[in-house]
Design a protein around this motif. Structure first.
Motif, PDB file in Angstrom:
ATOM      1  N   PHE A  60       0.825  -1.218   0.000  1.00 46.80           N
ATOM      2  CA  PHE A  60       0.000   0.000   0.000  1.00 46.80           C
ATOM      3  C   PHE A  60       0.857   1.266   0.000  1.00 46.80           C
ATOM      4  O   PHE A  60       0.346   2.367   0.123  1.00 46.80           O
ATOM      5  CB  PHE A  60      -0.934   0.013   1.208  1.00 46.80           C
ATOM      6  N   TRP A 103      -5.996   9.213   1.428  1.00 45.09           N
ATOM      7  CA  TRP A 103      -7.449   9.133   1.319  1.00 45.09           C
ATOM      8  C   TRP A 103      -7.907   7.865   0.617  1.00 45.09           C
ATOM      9  O   TRP A 103      -9.081   7.602   0.497  1.00 45.09           O
ATOM     10  CB  TRP A 103      -7.993  10.374   0.622  1.00 45.09           C
ATOM     11  N   GLY A 144      -8.336   2.339   9.677  1.00 47.44           N
ATOM     12  CA  GLY A 144      -7.350   1.549  10.408  1.00 47.44           C
ATOM     13  C   GLY A 144      -6.008   1.534   9.703  1.00 47.44           C
ATOM     14  O   GLY A 144      -4.952   1.573  10.335  1.00 47.44           O
ATOM     15  N   MET A 145      -6.058   1.486   8.378  1.00 42.45           N
ATOM     16  CA  MET A 145      -4.809   1.462   7.631  1.00 42.45           C
ATOM     17  C   MET A 145      -4.065   2.786   7.801  1.00 42.45           C
ATOM     18  O   MET A 145      -2.839   2.818   7.900  1.00 42.45           O
ATOM     19  CB  MET A 145      -5.101   1.205   6.150  1.00 42.45           C
ATOM     20  N   PHE A 188     -12.470   0.183  -6.593  1.00 41.61           N
ATOM     21  CA  PHE A 188     -11.948   1.557  -6.710  1.00 41.61           C
ATOM     22  C   PHE A 188     -10.870   1.593  -7.767  1.00 41.61           C
ATOM     23  O   PHE A 188     -10.013   0.709  -7.807  1.00 41.61           O
ATOM     24  CB  PHE A 188     -11.323   2.018  -5.391  1.00 41.61           C
ATOM     25  N   VAL A 224      -8.655  -1.451  -6.945  1.00 41.53           N
ATOM     26  CA  VAL A 224      -8.702  -2.108  -5.638  1.00 41.53           C
ATOM     27  C   VAL A 224     -10.093  -2.702  -5.474  1.00 41.53           C
ATOM     28  O   VAL A 224     -11.087  -1.986  -5.551  1.00 41.53           O
ATOM     29  CB  VAL A 224      -8.451  -1.108  -4.495  1.00 41.53           C
ATOM     30  N   ALA A 255     -12.723  -3.528  -3.288  1.00 42.73           N
ATOM     31  CA  ALA A 255     -13.079  -3.288  -1.891  1.00 42.73           C
ATOM     32  C   ALA A 255     -14.172  -4.267  -1.445  1.00 42.73           C
ATOM     33  O   ALA A 255     -14.209  -4.682  -0.292  1.00 42.73           O
ATOM     34  CB  ALA A 255     -13.513  -1.862  -1.685  1.00 42.73           C
ATOM     35  N   CYS A 284     -11.025  -4.300   5.224  1.00 48.49           N
ATOM     36  CA  CYS A 284     -11.746  -5.368   4.545  1.00 48.49           C
ATOM     37  C   CYS A 284     -12.994  -4.870   3.848  1.00 48.49           C
ATOM     38  O   CYS A 284     -13.688  -5.622   3.185  1.00 48.49           O
ATOM     39  CB  CYS A 284     -12.089  -6.489   5.512  1.00 48.49           C
ATOM     40  N   HIS A 289     -14.524  -3.270  16.170  1.00 47.12           N
ATOM     41  CA  HIS A 289     -13.370  -4.157  16.160  1.00 47.12           C
ATOM     42  C   HIS A 289     -13.342  -5.038  17.394  1.00 47.12           C
ATOM     43  O   HIS A 289     -12.491  -5.899  17.524  1.00 47.12           O
ATOM     44  CB  HIS A 289     -12.082  -3.327  16.094  1.00 47.12           C
TER      45      HIS A 289
HETATM   46  N1  ATP Z   1     -11.423   6.362  -2.025  1.00 40.27           N
HETATM   47  C1  ATP Z   1     -10.758   5.214  -2.152  1.00 40.27           C
HETATM   48  N2  ATP Z   1      -9.952   5.042  -3.206  1.00 40.27           N
HETATM   49  C2  ATP Z   1      -9.267   3.907  -3.363  1.00 40.27           C
HETATM   50  N3  ATP Z   1      -9.298   2.877  -2.516  1.00 40.27           N
HETATM   51  C3  ATP Z   1     -10.080   2.971  -1.423  1.00 40.27           C
HETATM   52  C4  ATP Z   1     -10.845   4.143  -1.193  1.00 40.27           C
HETATM   53  N4  ATP Z   1     -11.534   3.975  -0.039  1.00 40.27           N
HETATM   54  C5  ATP Z   1     -11.197   2.750   0.415  1.00 40.27           C
HETATM   55  N5  ATP Z   1     -10.329   2.131  -0.413  1.00 40.27           N
HETATM   56  C6  ATP Z   1      -9.773   0.775  -0.255  1.00 40.27           C
HETATM   57  O1  ATP Z   1     -10.843  -0.098  -0.053  1.00 40.27           O
HETATM   58  C7  ATP Z   1     -10.519  -1.093   0.906  1.00 40.27           C
HETATM   59  C8  ATP Z   1     -11.618  -1.158   1.962  1.00 40.27           C
HETATM   60  O2  ATP Z   1     -11.627   0.061   2.703  1.00 40.27           O
HETATM   61  P1  ATP Z   1     -12.627   0.320   3.920  1.00 40.27           P
HETATM   62  O3  ATP Z   1     -12.458   1.720   4.324  1.00 40.27           O
HETATM   63  O4  ATP Z   1     -13.984  -0.130   3.533  1.00 40.27           O
HETATM   64  O5  ATP Z   1     -12.055  -0.634   5.050  1.00 40.27           O
HETATM   65  P2  ATP Z   1     -12.602  -0.898   6.550  1.00 40.27           P
HETATM   66  O6  ATP Z   1     -13.093  -2.266   6.566  1.00 40.27           O
HETATM   67  O7  ATP Z   1     -13.508   0.181   6.925  1.00 40.27           O
HETATM   68  O8  ATP Z   1     -11.258  -0.792   7.369  1.00 40.27           O
HETATM   69  P3  ATP Z   1     -10.976  -0.139   8.803  1.00 40.27           P
HETATM   70  O9  ATP Z   1     -11.437  -1.059   9.802  1.00 40.27           O
HETATM   71  O10 ATP Z   1      -9.491  -0.002   8.807  1.00 40.27           O
HETATM   72  O11 ATP Z   1     -11.666   1.173   8.791  1.00 40.27           O
HETATM   73  C9  ATP Z   1      -9.163  -0.724   1.459  1.00 40.27           C
HETATM   74  O12 ATP Z   1      -8.210  -1.607   0.886  1.00 40.27           O
HETATM   75  C10 ATP Z   1      -8.885   0.679   0.978  1.00 40.27           C
HETATM   76  O13 ATP Z   1      -7.528   0.835   0.636  1.00 40.27           O
END
Ligand code: ATP
Ligand code: ATP
Ligand code: MG
Ligand code: MG
Lengths: 307, 263, 380, 294, 263
Positions: free
Chosen positions: B134, B140, B145-146, E18, E25, E27, E49, E200
């Motif tokens: 990554f 953004w 979490g990431m 995305f 990516v 998602a 995730c 979490h």
């Molecule tokens: N605007 C965006 N553009 C590109 N990739 C994105 C975008 N938003 C999220 N992603 C990617 O989509 C995937 C899922 O992101 P998401 O925010 O839904 O995770 P999450 O389950 O909410 O994680 P966390 O618990 O860390 O918040 C991730 O790999 C992230 O890098």
């Protein structure tokens, strides 16, 4: 009273004293006219103003008026209060200019905005190119003041006998240090400061009538100014709303102007007109006007006015 | 490893009052605390009790209004100028115009690490927080979490002896959290860093720390300091040992006492 | 999915209505040009009217774009070519309704082109560039029709067709003027002025003393009017382009100063705190945090200055120049009543200025890609 | 905070810088004005020593660069010693220019904001209008100002409004550019929040876009008010240079009255500085109300 | 309370990709899920995730690239336009120029509540999240946890039938968290809202939910849906019951299975 709007060619100064005197002394009022005098300035082209309906009558120089006429705005000279031209080229002696033959290779300051025609036709008569090459002259577009000469950015600059010349003197340069060439003396004089109106408006007798009254009153103003220069200068000063003019300068200017208007009763001298036209048509590769103008002046108004 | 523990952070009667539009807020009052070299100190306390503020005072981001504090034996300002600590903020605070990699490289660039060294450290820390792959993304484009993990990586990328971590694992799930807890302990063990760690999780505090500072709000005070009796070697399943549970319940007691709304 | 907005429906309706009122005019003698075009339009108009009335239709109506285009192709030439036929008389009323309808249709076309997402990348790109073009052409069209239809004296405002003729016949002059004014004065002055404003802003930022002392005085420079400054600069730096450079420097300095100062203040406190924890030097903080955060502001200044510089240089030439340069030409040709030449020169200035602005804007997009104003504009 | 700091924080730095500028200025006066004295002497055929020249450069009639005391004396004469209603009073001219500036700035601000709102909310406007707004700014105002004045005159509008319109023309542009950026500056998540409330565009505008654009607005306003003063002065030329600072500058320049030019320039600059500072105060006040961290 | 559970959210084969600067990516892929009226659904899964993304799809903040989804039987867009949900973002997203009070008032202003009603609701929700007395402060004057609570208050201030909450309690200590968990359960019980809740914490998920959705990353998929057998009435100490622990361990299993780095 009948409303008349007069557009001047330049800012309020003794150059237009006749009109201000006529207004101030009530000459216009006596003719039943209500005259509004609009001062000009560096960006005001009187022909444009009259074409746009911003004025009934304008003060302009004949070269510019004739050029405009050829461009399709039919200006007609109805009166010519100025008999002689006040334009000249003023040079610093130390720059080595003693006669027109010395112009070659020198830098000359010129006014543009339609005022360059007499200069251009003079140069073409002298056989000098104006594009800055070695066997011509380098031309500068001069601002409104005499700085280029004082700063020695140019060898000669354009001046009017009644205005800029005295500014050079005021700046501390003595008349002995200067060489002047009057256009009048060089045989390239063109008519200055005439009164012009639009041709089609002259078809209206009421308008014509109004102009007759206007010219009559204006000439009365001019003659009054000639005989009472100090009072005229005072009237001009009062009308200057910038508050920048000085009394000394205006009085002197009035004196010089009187010399130029002296020979005219307001009627255009056809010989002067012919000479101006001839000079403008001679302008080398790029003449100011290409064909003999027709109907560019009328004596009807002055004839009626001076009866 | 040094034998006599030197005091890394030492606060005496520390107080801090914020002036706000509707009156002063006492964020900290009468805080006395010593953190020794090699300590792993957890701060725990209800939301708004002054944990972040205390960390910010150590980091010289906030000036105390009363009392005294030394960091590494000097003023916090000198300590900051010596770059003697790394700080993980409660929010990620990544720069939007830099990719994740570049964000991690930021402190390295500033402290003048060589390009090769930078690359190696970025790779290592990205791997540590499980973000390999990554590095080229922009903040953004990452999940919450990431982003937080990226900001942890940024603080771990350079070698500061003191780590100030403000709820670094707040937005992470248990598994990643366990993993990072272990990694952090290993790192601490290996490098003999001193760590000040804000957390809301009692088990996490007990699992990680040699010393647990319990705080209570309005005004922020230290109500209890619990020295952990757990051994330095801590497998994950130590969390089921009775010793662990006992410390945890002591922390919970202290925490509850400071709370305003107990049933 | 696309539905007509109420604005679009309105535009379609007036276009359609006009279409029927126009027929009587076709019979009049002074209409010239390809009249049959108007009749060919009939089926398309009806088709579009029918669709525009069925509001709830969910499928796209690509034909609407074509219809609008066809309408324009049919009626714009008719209205233009019949201008000669009116002579000195005023055109009849339904001539003007047609003109209005043409403008409305052009706007409709623009609305359609920019509100729909075309699948095909080429079509999308075409639509992207077509919109400003159509807008510009409609302005020119309206200008032509009004100046000639209302018989505006050409010394006040010449029609575009006349300006164009003049333009292509005076290319060498225009090029010489462009070199003198744009390539020499504007570019140099812009670079110097922006550079100076930027450096002073940095200096001000670096030293609180300067910030308190220089910034109020910086405001002072902000409105040194060109008209006052230009003669002085001519006096100091001579007639040639160097004095124009000086004027441009003065004009561009202040916007850059103000924007850079604001931009440098635009970082959030947590971002700054992070830098503090690294004990980053002032310079490091500047380069790595505050400048990147300031770029959106700095680019604002660069954009505003790109047009200001041009205005400054041209206006400065009113106050003394060698006899070449865009400002020189404009001021003298006004005096000579060659208003078409003036506008040809203005057209060159507009194209050059817009291109300059466009380049700055492109660089901006690349540099501040992360800023929400760029990011959101792209995704929405 | 405390009173004593006002001197240390405000007066002293400005004073020191001002003093430094004065020194530079005097030095420049000597250098720029010496050649003329040399020439005069040379023409008169007399030799002149540097120590004789020095005092002369300070009191020339038409200096290349007037000395500060000359300018100050002129300003003093034309402001304090002159009744305000007099045509020779600089205050009178400044007032004329100021009224056109303020009117033009007001119209320009409203117009600029409206255009920015249109551009941000309507894609067709964004794509088609923006390039032409830019092109409009590349038209040298001085060239078309006379036409504007003539045309407005022809339809019976004269006096303050034509001048104000020219100042509008210059000042709306910085506002458009700044506000387009500012109105687009809210973060995605802040917009998303509004989205979840299904806020109407006007609600999103007033509750989110407008507050977030404030830093951009005020920065633009500072630039715009300065430019609109320039515009008002430019606009005074083609109205016949009757009155106002522009007429004053022009007349000064026409008659080579350097001192008069400089004093008018100073008046204009002082006016601009005051206006910019007022906008600056408004900015601070608004930021304070918006609770921005000090 | 309705007897036949109506489907509030229903996703069929939902996918979202995305496009980023270095490739697409994934998602979400092939997500099938039904949330019924009155359900309390927790989403749990490793960081990144797709939990947030899924919530954003429900909220019509993101358009799926494949598959279908309905909210309240309509498209997400229509549901949004009916203002049928309240959303708590992962980050607080308070507007910095508004005080806490004003931030909470924001949705109320937009939805046109009367001034008196606004005031009452602000006071009530501020009290609910224990921020009474902080209404006049600006966001930056609050601690991280307090900001998050303010953002929860903002979402609770108006009456939406569906609540989408993205890690609302992430930055809160256990005691406050327990308190808010209880409050949320009470609210849910009283108002029969439907709640989608990202967390979490496994205990939190089990304690609160009627249904737990376990997700796994890259590409984001639903790996397990666990229906809770716990009764609707849940005292805090239910968390020690064997039933609870069993569900918790099932969730942990599911979670671990999806993780890339198991030891
Ligand atoms: N605007 C965006 N553009 C590109 N990739 C994105 C975008 N938003 C999220 N992603 C990617 O989509 C995937 C899922 O992101 P998401 O925010 O839904 O995770 P999450 O389950 O909410 O994680 P966390 O618990 O860390 O918040 C991730 O790999 C992230 O890098
Ligand atoms: N800049 C500030 N101005 C005014 N008050 C502040 C400021 N920063 C913090 N506070 C107040 O100080 C108190 C302590 O805040 P702090 O951020 O230290 O809490 P915390 O323990 O970190 O809480 P959390 O766990 O929620 O992050 C709070 O009441 C907060 O409102
Ligand atoms: Mg905190
Ligand atoms: Mg998330």
């Amino acid at each position: 009273a009948d409303k008349v709007v007069l557009q001047l060619k330049w800012v309020t100064q003794a150059q237009f004293a006749g009109y201000y005197v006529a207004k101030d002394k009530g000459f216009y009022e006596a003719e039943g006219l209500d005259v509004e005098i609009k001062p000009g300035g560096p960006d005001i082209a009187p022909p444009q103003v009259i074409a746009g309906g911003g004025a009934d009558v304008v003060v302009d120089w004949m070269p510019s008026a004739l050029a405009t006429r050829e461009k399709g705005v039919p200006l007609v000279n109805i009166a010519q209060p100025f008999k002689s031209s006040g334009m000249m080229l003023t040079c610093l002696k130390e720059s080595g200019v003693a006669s027109p033959a010395d112009f070659k290779g020198k830098t000359l300051g010129v006014w543009f905005f339609g005022n360059e025609y007499p200069f251009l036709s003079w140069m073409s008569q002298l056989g000098l190119k104006t594009d800055g090459g070695p066997d011509g002259v380098t031309v500068l577009k001069q601002g409104f003041n005499v700085d280029p000469l004082i700063q020695k950015q140019a060898a000669c600059i354009s001046t009017m006998t009644y205005n800029e010349y005295w500014q050079v003197i005021d700046a501390g340069i003595k008349p002995e240090d200067l060489v002047t060439f009057k256009y009048e003396d060089q045989g390239v004089a063109t008519l200055e400061d005439g009164l012009y109106v639009l041709e089609d408006k002259l078809k209206d007798p009421a308008f014509k009538e109004k102009m007759v009254k206007f010219v009559r009153a204006s000439m009365k103003g001019w003659k009054y100014a000639e005989t009472n220069p100090d009072e005229a200068a005072g009237i001009v000063l009062e009308n200057d709303s910038t508050g920048a003019q000085t009394e000394m300068h205006q009085k002197r200017m009035m004196g010089e102007i009187a010399k130029l208007t002296a020979g005219s009763n307001g009627a255009l001298d056809e010989a002067d007109y012919k000479r101006t036209v001839a000079s403008l048509m001679k302008g080398g590769s790029d003449p100011v006007i290409t064909k003999e103008p027709v109907g560019a002046f009328t004596h009807e108004i002055t004839d009626a006015a001076l009866k | 490893m040094t034998i006599t523990p030197a005091s890394v952070v030492s606060a005496r009667d520390l107080g801090l009052t914020f002036e706000t539009n509707d009156g002063p807020v006492n964020a900290l009052t009468g805080v006395n605390l010593d953190v020794n070299k090699g300590d792993f100190v957890s701060f725990i306390g209800p939301s708004g009790c002054g944990k972040t503020t205390f960390l910010r005072v150590i980091a010289d981001l906030e000036k105390p209004t009363s009392g005294a504090i030394t960091v590494n034996g000097t003023t916090p300002e000198d300590a900051r100028k010596n770059r003697s600590y790394g700080y993980v903020f409660q929010a990620a605070a990544l720069y939007p115009w830099r990719t994740i990699e570049k964000n991690i490289a930021l402190p390295l660039e500033i402290m003048g690490y060589s390009a090769a060294d930078q690359k190696a450290r970025i790779d290592r820390t990205l791997d540590l927080v499980n973000l390999t792959g990554f590095g080229k993304k922009f903040p953004w484009q990452l999940s919450g979490g990431m982003q937080q993990r990226a900001s942890i990586a940024r603080a771990l990328a350079f070698d500061a002896d003191l780590l100030l971590m403000d709820e670094p694992f707040g937005a992470l799930d248990e598994i990643v959290r366990d993993h990072l807890n272990e990694q952090l302990l290993k790192l601490w063990d290996r490098t003999n860093k001193t760590i000040c760690f804000v957390t809301h999780s009692i088990p996490e505090a007990v699992y990680l720390s040699t010393k647990i500072v319990v705080m209570s709000p309005r005004p922020g005070r230290v109500t209890d300091i619990i020295e952990s009796t757990l051994p330095k070697e801590r497998p994950l399943d130590i969390r089921e040992s009775p010793e662990f549970l006992e410390i945890a319940s002591r922390v919970r007691e202290g925490l509850r006492a400071g709370h305003s709304y107990d049933e | 999915m696309r539905r007509l907005t109420s604005l679009q429906t309105f535009l379609v309706l007036i276009t359609g209505l006009q279409f029927f009122t126009f027929y009587p005019l076709l019979a009049t003698p002074y209409l010239s040009g390809p009249r049959w075009g108007a009749f060919l339009m009939l089926p398309l108009i009806i088709y579009c009217l029918a669709f525009s009335l069925r509001r709830k239709r969910k499928k796209p109506i690509p034909a609407l774009e074509w219809a609008a285009l066809a309408y324009l192709i049919a009626f714009v030439p008719i209205t233009l070519s019949s201008l000669n036929g009116f002579g000195s008389e005023a055109p009849p009323t339904n001539y003007w309704t047609t003109v209005i309808a043409c403008i409305a249709t052009a706007w409709l076309l623009n609305e359609l082109l920019s509100s729909s997402n075309y699948r095909n990348a080429w079509v999308a790109r075409l639509a992207f560039y077509a919109a400003p073009l159509i807008f510009g052409l409609s302005v020119l069209y309206l200008w032509e029709v009004l100046t000639r239809g209302l018989h505006i004296p050409f010394v006040l405002l010449p029609p575009p067709s006349m300006i164009w003729t003049r333009l292509i016949h005076s290319l060498p002059t225009l090029w010489a003027d462009f070199q003198q004014t744009f390539l020499k004065a504007v570019i140099t002055g812009y670079a110097l002025g922006c550079g100076l404003g930027f450096l002073v802003a940095i200096a001000i930022d670096r030293s609180p003393f300067l910030q308190k002392g220089l910034l109020p005085l910086g405001n002072f420079v902000s409105a040194l009017p060109v008209i006052g400054v230009a003669p002085i600069m001519v006096m100091w730096f001579g007639f040639d382009w160097q004095s124009k450079v000086a004027v441009v420097v003065i004009m561009t300095f202040f916007p850059m100063l103000v924007n850079t100062v604001s931009g440098l203040a635009a970082t959030s406190s947590m971002e700054k705190d992070l830098m503090r924890t690294y004990a980053a030097t002032w310079f490091q903080t500047l380069v790595k945090l505050r400048l990147p955060a300031a770029w959106p502001f700095i680019f604002n200044a660069l954009k505003i200055n790109s047009t200001l510089a041009l205005i400054g240089a041209i206006v400065a030439e009113f106050f003394g120049t060698p006899i070449v340069g865009m400002g020189f030409r404009i001021s003298t040709e006004v005096g000579r009543m060659n208003v078409d030449m003036v506008w040809a020169e203005i057209a060159v200035a507009a194209v050059a200025g817009s291109a300059f602005y466009g380049i700055v804007a492109l660089i901006e997009r690349a540099v501040t890609f992360w800023h929400p104003s760029v990011r959101n504009a792209r995704t929405v | 905070m405390e009173k004593s700091n006002f001197f240390k924080d405000r007066v002293m730095p400005v004073g020191v810088i001002l003093l430094a500028l004065l020194v530079i200025w005097y030095v420049a006066v000597i250098f720029l004005n010496v050649p003329f004295e040399r020439d005069t002497a040379a023409r008169a055929g007399t030799a002149i020593t540097f120590s004789e020249i020095l005092p002369k450069t300070m009191f020339q009639q038409r200096p290349v660069l007037p000395a500060p005391h000359q300018v100050i004396a002129e300003i003093w004469n034309t402001t304090v010693l002159m009744p305000i209603t007099s045509k020779r009073s600089l205050v009178y001219h400044a007032w004329i220019t100021l009224s056109a500036t303020l009117l033009g700035f007001g119209i320009g601000t409203v117009l600029g904001i409206l255009l920015a709102v249109g551009i941000v909310h309507n894609r067709a406007m964004d794509r088609s209008l923006m390039p032409w707004v830019i092109a409009s700014q590349t038209i040298p105002i001085l060239a078309i100002a006379p036409m504007i004045i003539v045309v407005l005159n022809a339809v019976g509008i004269s006096g303050l409004l034509p001048k104000a319109l020219i100042s509008t023309y210059l000042s709306f542009f910085p506002i458009v550019v700044g506000m387009v950026k500012g109105l687009r500056s809210p973060e995605q998540i802040q917009l998303d929040l509004m989205h979840t409330y299904y806020a109407s565009p006007s609600q999103t505008f007033w509750k989110l876009r407008w507050p977030s654009s404030m830093p951009y607005l005020f920065t633009s306003l500072k630039v715009a008010i300065a430019i609109s003063l320039v515009g008002a002065i430019v606009g005074e030329l083609p109205t016949g240079a009757v009155s106002g600072l522009g007429a004053r500058l022009l007349a000064g320049s026409y008659y080579g009255q350097t001192v008069q030019i400089w004093s008018a320039l100073f008046m204009a600059a002082a006016l601009a500085a005051t206006l910019v500072i007022i906008v600056g105060f408004a900015h601070t006040a608004v930021l304070k109300r918006m609770g921005t961290r000090a």
